[in-house]
Design a protein around this motif. Structure first.
Motif, PDB file in Angstrom:
ATOM      1  N   THR A   1       0.840  -1.204   0.000  1.00 20.11           N
ATOM      2  CA  THR A   1       0.000   0.000   0.000  1.00 20.11           C
ATOM      3  C   THR A   1       0.873   1.250   0.000  1.00 20.11           C
ATOM      4  O   THR A   1       2.033   1.209   0.413  1.00 20.11           O
ATOM      5  N   ASP A   2       0.310   2.353  -0.452  1.00 23.52           N
ATOM      6  CA  ASP A   2       1.041   3.622  -0.460  1.00 23.52           C
ATOM      7  C   ASP A   2       1.322   4.075   0.964  1.00 23.52           C
ATOM      8  O   ASP A   2       0.408   4.221   1.766  1.00 23.52           O
ATOM      9  N   GLY A   3       2.592   4.279   1.280  1.00 23.69           N
ATOM     10  CA  GLY A   3       2.980   4.805   2.586  1.00 23.69           C
ATOM     11  C   GLY A   3       3.053   3.785   3.699  1.00 23.69           C
ATOM     12  O   GLY A   3       3.478   4.105   4.801  1.00 23.69           O
ATOM     13  N   GLY A   4       2.643   2.557   3.446  1.00 23.80           N
ATOM     14  CA  GLY A   4       2.615   1.543   4.500  1.00 23.80           C
ATOM     15  C   GLY A   4       3.975   1.195   5.052  1.00 23.80           C
ATOM     16  O   GLY A   4       4.168   1.100   6.255  1.00 23.80           O
ATOM     17  N   GLY A   5       4.957   1.023   4.183  1.00 26.96           N
ATOM     18  CA  GLY A   5       6.304   0.666   4.618  1.00 26.96           C
ATOM     19  C   GLY A   5       6.970   1.738   5.445  1.00 26.96           C
ATOM     20  O   GLY A   5       7.674   1.455   6.412  1.00 26.96           O
ATOM     21  N   ILE A   6       6.735   3.017   5.108  1.00 27.55           N
ATOM     22  CA  ILE A   6       7.334   4.137   5.854  1.00 27.55           C
ATOM     23  C   ILE A   6       6.773   4.195   7.267  1.00 27.55           C
ATOM     24  O   ILE A   6       7.510   4.317   8.238  1.00 27.55           O
ATOM     25  N   LEU A   7       5.449   4.087   7.388  1.00 29.38           N
ATOM     26  CA  LEU A   7       4.808   4.114   8.700  1.00 29.38           C
ATOM     27  C   LEU A   7       5.294   2.956   9.551  1.00 29.38           C
ATOM     28  O   LEU A   7       5.598   3.105  10.727  1.00 29.38           O
ATOM     29  N   GLU A   8       5.425   1.788   8.937  1.00 29.31           N
ATOM     30  CA  GLU A   8       5.868   0.596   9.652  1.00 29.31           C
ATOM     31  C   GLU A   8       7.289   0.770  10.186  1.00 29.31           C
ATOM     32  O   GLU A   8       7.588   0.408  11.325  1.00 29.31           O
ATOM     33  N   ALA A   9       8.175   1.342   9.385  1.00 30.06           N
ATOM     34  CA  ALA A   9       9.567   1.555   9.806  1.00 30.06           C
ATOM     35  C   ALA A   9       9.636   2.470  11.025  1.00 30.06           C
ATOM     36  O   ALA A   9      10.386   2.219  11.968  1.00 30.06           O
ATOM     37  N   ALA A  10       8.839   3.523  11.033  1.00 27.56           N
ATOM     38  CA  ALA A  10       8.824   4.449  12.171  1.00 27.56           C
ATOM     39  C   ALA A  10       8.321   3.753  13.432  1.00 27.56           C
ATOM     40  O   ALA A  10       8.887   3.920  14.513  1.00 27.56           O
ATOM     41  N   LYS A  11       7.270   2.950  13.295  1.00 27.67           N
ATOM     42  CA  LYS A  11       6.725   2.247  14.464  1.00 27.67           C
ATOM     43  C   LYS A  11       7.693   1.187  14.975  1.00 27.67           C
ATOM     44  O   LYS A  11       7.788   0.950  16.168  1.00 27.67           O
ATOM     45  N   GLU A  12       8.414   0.532  14.078  1.00 33.69           N
ATOM     46  CA  GLU A  12       9.366  -0.495  14.495  1.00 33.69           C
ATOM     47  C   GLU A  12      10.502   0.111  15.305  1.00 33.69           C
ATOM     48  O   GLU A  12      10.988  -0.499  16.254  1.00 33.69           O
ATOM     49  N   ALA A  13      10.924   1.316  14.971  1.00 28.50           N
ATOM     50  CA  ALA A  13      11.983   1.985  15.733  1.00 28.50           C
ATOM     51  C   ALA A  13      11.525   2.223  17.161  1.00 28.50           C
ATOM     52  O   ALA A  13      12.247   1.954  18.119  1.00 28.50           O
ATOM     53  N   LEU A  14      10.291   2.695  17.329  1.00 33.62           N
ATOM     54  CA  LEU A  14       9.741   2.907  18.663  1.00 33.62           C
ATOM     55  C   LEU A  14       9.546   1.564  19.368  1.00 33.62           C
ATOM     56  O   LEU A  14       9.889   1.411  20.533  1.00 33.62           O
ATOM     57  N   GLY A  15       9.031   0.591  18.620  1.00 31.04           N
ATOM     58  CA  GLY A  15       8.781  -0.722  19.195  1.00 31.04           C
ATOM     59  C   GLY A  15      10.036  -1.411  19.674  1.00 31.04           C
ATOM     60  O   GLY A  15      10.028  -2.088  20.697  1.00 31.04           O
ATOM     61  N   SER A  16      11.145  -1.236  18.972  1.00 27.69           N
ATOM     62  CA  SER A  16      12.382  -1.887  19.404  1.00 27.69           C
ATOM     63  C   SER A  16      12.873  -1.285  20.714  1.00 27.69           C
ATOM     64  O   SER A  16      13.408  -1.994  21.562  1.00 27.69           O
TER      65      SER A  16
END
Length: 190
Positions: A65-80
């Motif tokens: 999806t459009d923009g899905g990968g970018i949002l996921e990368a930001a959340k993964e940084a916080l999640g880690s």
């Protein structure tokens, strides 16, 4: 917020929830205490495998999806960062296996109700592919919740038996039989 952004947000949140549960379950399986209970290891391993498949399917959806990968990368940084804190907490906890199973059941229930929400959102926004994915993932969790609810009874009985606090070894099997009827029968009103 447009339709795609809403769906990406929900999918990313769902992936974060299941990733954190997966990591906690992996730590639970990797304890000497848990290894004493083969049925607990079996159910927790099934949960871990299911969660890994779910996170992969959610990631694949979002990547498409459009923009899905970018949002996921930001959340993964916080999640880690949150995961590191949770990992340190796990190292100082000395819970019994029954409490670990209880915690896994609670976390899996959170994932299940989150899939109810994701499914409803996908239906409401006319995203059939995501609705199907959410419903299938929910169907993957429900039998594991039942298995966790059964194995917790036998583990509690075994832990009590190990401490010479149980009067009969068959109490675990009786607890499984009796508690499972709560899911089948009418509600009891107090």
């Amino acid at each position: 917020m447009d339709r795609t952004a809403i769906l990406n947000q929900y999918v990313t949140d769902m992936k974060a929830v299941e990733t954190h549960i997966h990591d906690a379950v992996a730590r639970q399986i990797d304890t000497d205490a848990t290894r004493k209970y083969p049925e607990a290891v079996r159910v927790l391993t099934s949960l871990k495998t299911t969660l890994a498949a779910h996170t992969q399917s959610l990631e694949q959806y979002n990547d498409g999806t459009d923009g899905g990968g970018i949002l996921e990368a930001a959340k993964e940084a916080l999640g880690s960062a949150l995961g590191v804190a949770a990992g340190l907490y796990d190292k100082i906890r000395t819970d019994t296996v029954s409490r670990m199973i209880r915690d896994s059941y609670t976390a899996t229930s959170l994932a299940a109700i989150s899939y109810h929400m994701l499914y409803t959102t996908a239906l409401g926004l006319k995203e059939e592919r995501l609705a199907t994915l959410a419903l299938n993932n929910l169907k993957g969790l429900t039998p594991i919740l039942v298995d966790l609810s059964k194995v917790v009874c036998t583990v509690v009985a075994s832990e009590l038996d190990d401490e010479d606090k149980v009067y009969t070894a068959s109490v675990g099997e009786q607890a499984v039989r009796d508690t499972q009827t709560a899911w089948d029968g009418p509600a009891v009103k107090n």
